[in-house]
Design a protein around this motif. Structure first.
Motif, mmCIF file in Angstrom:
data_model
loop_
_atom_site.group_PDB
_atom_site.id
_atom_site.type_symbol
_atom_site.label_atom_id
_atom_site.label_comp_id
_atom_site.label_asym_id
_atom_site.label_seq_id
_atom_site.Cartn_x
_atom_site.Cartn_y
_atom_site.Cartn_z
ATOM 1 N N GLY A 27 0.818 -1.213 0.000
ATOM 2 C CA GLY A 27 0.000 0.000 0.000
ATOM 3 C C GLY A 27 0.847 1.256 0.000
ATOM 4 N N ARG A 28 1.940 1.185 0.739
ATOM 5 C CA ARG A 28 2.838 2.340 0.836
ATOM 6 C C ARG A 28 3.500 2.611 -0.516
ATOM 7 N N ALA A 29 3.910 1.536 -1.202
ATOM 8 C CA ALA A 29 4.518 1.691 -2.528
ATOM 9 C C ALA A 29 3.494 2.297 -3.488
ATOM 10 N N LEU A 30 2.251 1.824 -3.429
ATOM 11 C CA LEU A 30 1.205 2.344 -4.313
ATOM 12 C C LEU A 30 0.924 3.817 -4.017
ATOM 13 N N PHE A 31 0.919 4.166 -2.718
ATOM 14 C CA PHE A 31 0.608 5.535 -2.309
ATOM 15 C C PHE A 31 1.573 6.531 -2.947
ATOM 16 N N TYR A 32 2.835 6.118 -3.059
ATOM 17 C CA TYR A 32 3.857 7.040 -3.576
ATOM 18 C C TYR A 32 4.093 6.881 -5.078
ATOM 19 N N ASP A 33 3.316 6.040 -5.742
ATOM 20 C CA ASP A 33 3.613 5.726 -7.139
ATOM 21 C C ASP A 33 2.626 6.388 -8.101
ATOM 22 N N PRO A 34 3.141 7.226 -9.014
ATOM 23 C CA PRO A 34 2.241 7.864 -9.993
ATOM 24 C C PRO A 34 1.641 6.877 -10.995
ATOM 25 N N ILE A 35 2.008 5.602 -10.887
ATOM 26 C CA ILE A 35 1.407 4.576 -11.759
ATOM 27 C C ILE A 35 -0.122 4.572 -11.605
ATOM 28 N N LEU A 36 -0.603 5.074 -10.470
ATOM 29 C CA LEU A 36 -2.049 5.098 -10.223
ATOM 30 C C LEU A 36 -2.779 6.051 -11.178
ATOM 31 N N SER A 37 -2.053 7.006 -11.781
ATOM 32 C CA SER A 37 -2.726 7.959 -12.674
ATOM 33 C C SER A 37 -2.573 7.526 -14.123
ATOM 34 N N LYS A 38 -3.459 8.046 -14.955
ATOM 35 C CA LYS A 38 -3.539 7.613 -16.348
ATOM 36 C C LYS A 38 -2.217 7.796 -17.099
ATOM 37 N N ASN A 39 -1.549 8.941 -16.872
ATOM 38 C CA ASN A 39 -0.302 9.178 -17.608
ATOM 39 C C ASN A 39 0.920 9.123 -16.687
ATOM 40 N N ASN A 40 0.788 8.427 -15.574
ATOM 41 C CA ASN A 40 1.902 8.221 -14.639
ATOM 42 C C ASN A 40 2.543 9.520 -14.152
ATOM 43 N N THR A 41 1.702 10.509 -13.847
ATOM 44 C CA THR A 41 2.266 11.772 -13.363
ATOM 45 C C THR A 41 1.843 12.115 -11.937
ATOM 46 N N ILE A 42 0.702 11.591 -11.496
ATOM 47 C CA ILE A 42 0.161 12.003 -10.192
ATOM 48 C C ILE A 42 0.083 10.796 -9.261
ATOM 49 N N SER A 43 0.639 10.942 -8.070
ATOM 50 C CA SER A 43 0.490 9.893 -7.056
ATOM 51 C C SER A 43 -0.401 10.426 -5.944
ATOM 52 N N CYS A 44 -0.762 9.563 -5.014
ATOM 53 C CA CYS A 44 -1.528 10.029 -3.848
ATOM 54 C C CYS A 44 -0.739 11.131 -3.140
ATOM 55 N N ASP A 93 2.745 17.078 15.712
ATOM 56 C CA ASP A 93 3.311 15.776 16.070
ATOM 57 C C ASP A 93 4.500 15.499 15.152
ATOM 58 N N LYS A 94 5.671 15.932 15.598
ATOM 59 C CA LYS A 94 6.874 15.788 14.758
ATOM 60 C C LYS A 94 7.202 14.318 14.516
ATOM 61 N N ALA A 95 6.920 13.478 15.519
ATOM 62 C CA ALA A 95 7.205 12.045 15.357
ATOM 63 C C ALA A 95 6.362 11.455 14.228
ATOM 64 N N PHE A 96 5.214 12.064 13.986
ATOM 65 C CA PHE A 96 4.345 11.640 12.881
ATOM 66 C C PHE A 96 4.834 12.244 11.561
ATOM 67 N N LEU A 97 5.068 13.546 11.593
ATOM 68 C CA LEU A 97 5.407 14.252 10.354
ATOM 69 C C LEU A 97 6.729 13.779 9.756
ATOM 70 N N PHE A 98 7.611 13.270 10.623
ATOM 71 C CA PHE A 98 8.916 12.828 10.121
ATOM 72 C C PHE A 98 9.146 11.332 10.347
ATOM 73 N N ASN A 99 8.063 10.597 10.527
ATOM 74 C CA ASN A 99 8.177 9.151 10.737
ATOM 75 C C ASN A 99 8.637 8.471 9.445
ATOM 76 N N GLU A 100 9.775 7.808 9.513
ATOM 77 C CA GLU A 100 10.331 7.195 8.300
ATOM 78 C C GLU A 100 9.467 6.059 7.759
ATOM 79 N N ASN A 101 8.658 5.487 8.631
ATOM 80 C CA ASN A 101 7.777 4.398 8.175
ATOM 81 C C ASN A 101 6.655 4.895 7.273
ATOM 82 N N TYR A 102 6.472 6.204 7.227
ATOM 83 C CA TYR A 102 5.384 6.750 6.427
ATOM 84 C C TYR A 102 5.875 7.351 5.110
#
Lengths: 228, 349
Positions: B57-74, B327-336
């Motif tokens: 899910g995380r890979a998909l969230f950051y991947d513009p493959i979700l858009s028609k012309n591969n330009t926009i990601s979540c 919440d800096k621990a959230f905003l800079f959480n490497e897991n996200y």
């Protein structure tokens, strides 16, 4: 040891297969009609004296089919969803994971998807949003989709009915009861003509979201299920 | 028909065989629920979290493959440093520079939400991603085309195999795994949380702000989520260009006109601009609005029928408290963030 193990497996697998074949499974065969004629995609059907219609898409859900003998429920397959699609004749045969019980005299089912499944999240199979029966801009399944052309004096006009909605006051889910004679392959007709006779295509050719009209049209669609 | 003991024997044999082959099990983990928080609304039984599915899910969230012309990601409109909203954009731009109609919402603590979007159009987190993916002004893609692309991708085939033990990328896997990643986005480590856990203290100014907050804001932005998850009309005048009727669009109930989902205030310091159309750039502009809501239509929230009286000093104190929700621990959480390292050893496309 291994040989013994495989023997057991073989026997067990055979056991399951034989047991499955022992009883006849219940099926329903839908006959898709337009009046007296068989319904085909993209064919012309007379509507009234001068006008005609063509169907370019027809899909609908049948769910929660129950087999009754008078007041007693004999058999039911809970949470079963069948997507009938005019482009896929195999879908006219509703398969059930139920044995044929030669005693039912009526069936009850729903035309559409119950509200619990509407809000249950992502699913595969008949409820996969890939089937084109899910509204992405506002959550909810399209219970029935009927699209085509209305031809009035040679002029083709599009009609599209996407009927759905699961929240009151626009809950479009319909429940039906049909008196039948029990058969292992139960024939039921789905005749679209009554639906079109009840609506005025000239004035109402698009329904694309939950509304009171979508509910009314869904109610009209119930009249398509007959035993002829 | 079988007698019970025969049935038992069969069951035993079946279990024996199963144990010989060994079930393929995915590792499962539970979302940590912060102390004192309500029960999540999300049904985890239907989608048990696993590190493998979260990664998909995380890979998909950051991947513009979700858009028609591969330009926009979540992540194009939901960047982590802003609490997963769109930095400095009143209204986001999607595919082909299309402009939408509403401000991109923050993404956090979504396990507790029962509806999504400013008007609550989406009834389940799993179905949320479908809306931006297929919207012509956001990602403009079709679900079937997306699945063709993902099934051609060695990366996603391998991620799906790991997460679901399946060789085909199905829509259910795509939607549920995006949910899984979103569910892990829990923000509960702000200064406010530390104070509640008795690990820190508010400054006198923050304390005054907290009292003001509880008196004037808590009715809708109630703790610990800082939203009541309901729809309210907060007295904003309708924008003449957008003509957004809010919740009415979904329910068709006139009493829902101009109502929008109450946004969560956590990380408000970084989630500007504010409101459903991003009309206010600063917290102080927001507080000024609540002192005198301009448009009192019949659906106006009962709690705003009388304007909230805040002096200039009150607004400063209240702002000091709102900054405690960062919440800096959230905003800079490497897991996200984009899972670069985790994807390093997987097949490339």
């Amino acid at each position: 040891m291994m040989a013994k193990f495989f023997k057991y497996t073989l026997v067990l697998v055979l056991f399951f297969i034989i047991e499955k074949q022992d009883c006849t499974a219940q099926k329903i065969e839908l006959k898709m009609l337009m009046g007296e004629q068989v319904l085909y995609l993209d064919s012309n059907y007379k509507l009234g004296s001068a006008d005609s219609i063509q169907i370019t898409a027809l899909k609908f859900y049948i769910s929660d089919v129950e087999f009754w003998n008078n007041d007693s429920l004999l058999n039911t397959e809970k949470k079963s969803y069948h997507l009938i699609d005019i482009t896929n004749p195999e879908s006219f045969f509703l398969q059930f994971d139920l044995p044929f019980i030669n005693a039912y005299n009526q069936i009850k089912f729903k035309l559409g998807i119950d509200s619990a499944a509407h809000a249950a999240g992502a699913m595969s199979g008949a409820l996969d949003p890939l089937n084109g029966m899910y509204w992405t801009w506002q959550s909810g399944y399209i219970n029935s989709k009927i699209e085509g052309f209305y031809i009035e004096q040679g002029v083709k006009k599009v009609f599209q009915f996407h009927l759905g909605g699961y929240q009151n006051p626009f809950n479009a889910l319909q429940e039906l009861t049909l008196k039948v004679q029990s058969k292992a392959i139960l024939p039921i007709a789905f005749d679209l003509m009554p639906f079109f006779q009840l609506i005025d295509l000239k004035n109402r050719h698009h329904i694309m979201q939950p509304s009171s009209e979508a509910v009314l049209f869904s109610r009209n669609l119930k009249k398509c299920f007959t035993l002829k | 028909m079988f007698y019970p003991e025969v049935k038992m024997k069969r069951l035993f044999l079946f279990l024996l065989i199963c144990s010989c082959f060994g079930f393929v099990t995915q590792s499962v983990f539970n979302l940590p629920i912060p102390n004192g928080w309500p029960k999540p609304a999300y049904n985890f039984k239907r989608n048990p979290l696993s590190p493998e599915a979260v990664l998909l899910g995380r890979a998909l969230f950051y991947d513009p493959i979700l858009s028609k012309n591969n330009t926009i990601s979540c992540a194009s409109c939901h960047s982590q440093y802003n609490g997963f909203t769109h930095a400095d954009h009143a209204i986001s731009h999607g595919i082909y520079d299309s402009i939408g109609t509403r401000n991109s919402p923050t993404l956090m603590n979504l396990a507790w939400h029962k509806s999504f979007m400013w008007d609550g159009a989406i009834n389940h987190l799993d179905m949320q991603a479908l809306a931006p993916i297929t919207h012509p002004k956001e990602m403009g893609e079709r679900l079937d085309s997306l699945l063709v692309k993902l099934n051609r991708s060695k990366l996603y085939k391998s991620l799906v195999a790991k997460a679901y033990g399946d060789s085909i990328v199905k829509s259910e896997f795509v939607l549920k795994s995006i949910s899984q990643f979103l569910l892990t986005l829990v923000s509960a480590n702000s200064k406010y949380d530390s104070v509640m856990r008795h690990e820190a203290d508010f400054t006198p100014q923050e304390k005054k702000g907290y009292v003001l907050f509880k008196n004037h804001c808590n009715g809708c932005h109630n703790e610990p989520l800082f939203t009541n998850l309901e729809f309210e009309n907060n007295g904003l005048c309708v924008d003449d260009n957008l003509r957004d009727l809010g919740r009415f669009v979904i329910t068709k109930n006139p009493l829902d006109s101009f109502k929008f989902k109450v946004p969560a205030l956590r990380n408000i310091e970084f989630s500007f601009p504010y409101m459903h159309d991003g009309r206010f750039k600063t917290i102080s502009a927001v507080l000024l609005h609540y002192s005198s809501p301009k448009c009192k239509t019949p659906s106006l929230s009962n709690l705003l029928k009388n304007p909230i009286k805040l002096s200039k000093a009150d607004r400063v104190d209240l702002t000091a408290f709102l900054l405690c929700l960062t919440d800096k621990a959230f905003l800079f959480n490497e897991n996200y963030s984009y899972p670069k390292i985790l994807l390093l050893n997987l097949p490339k496309d």
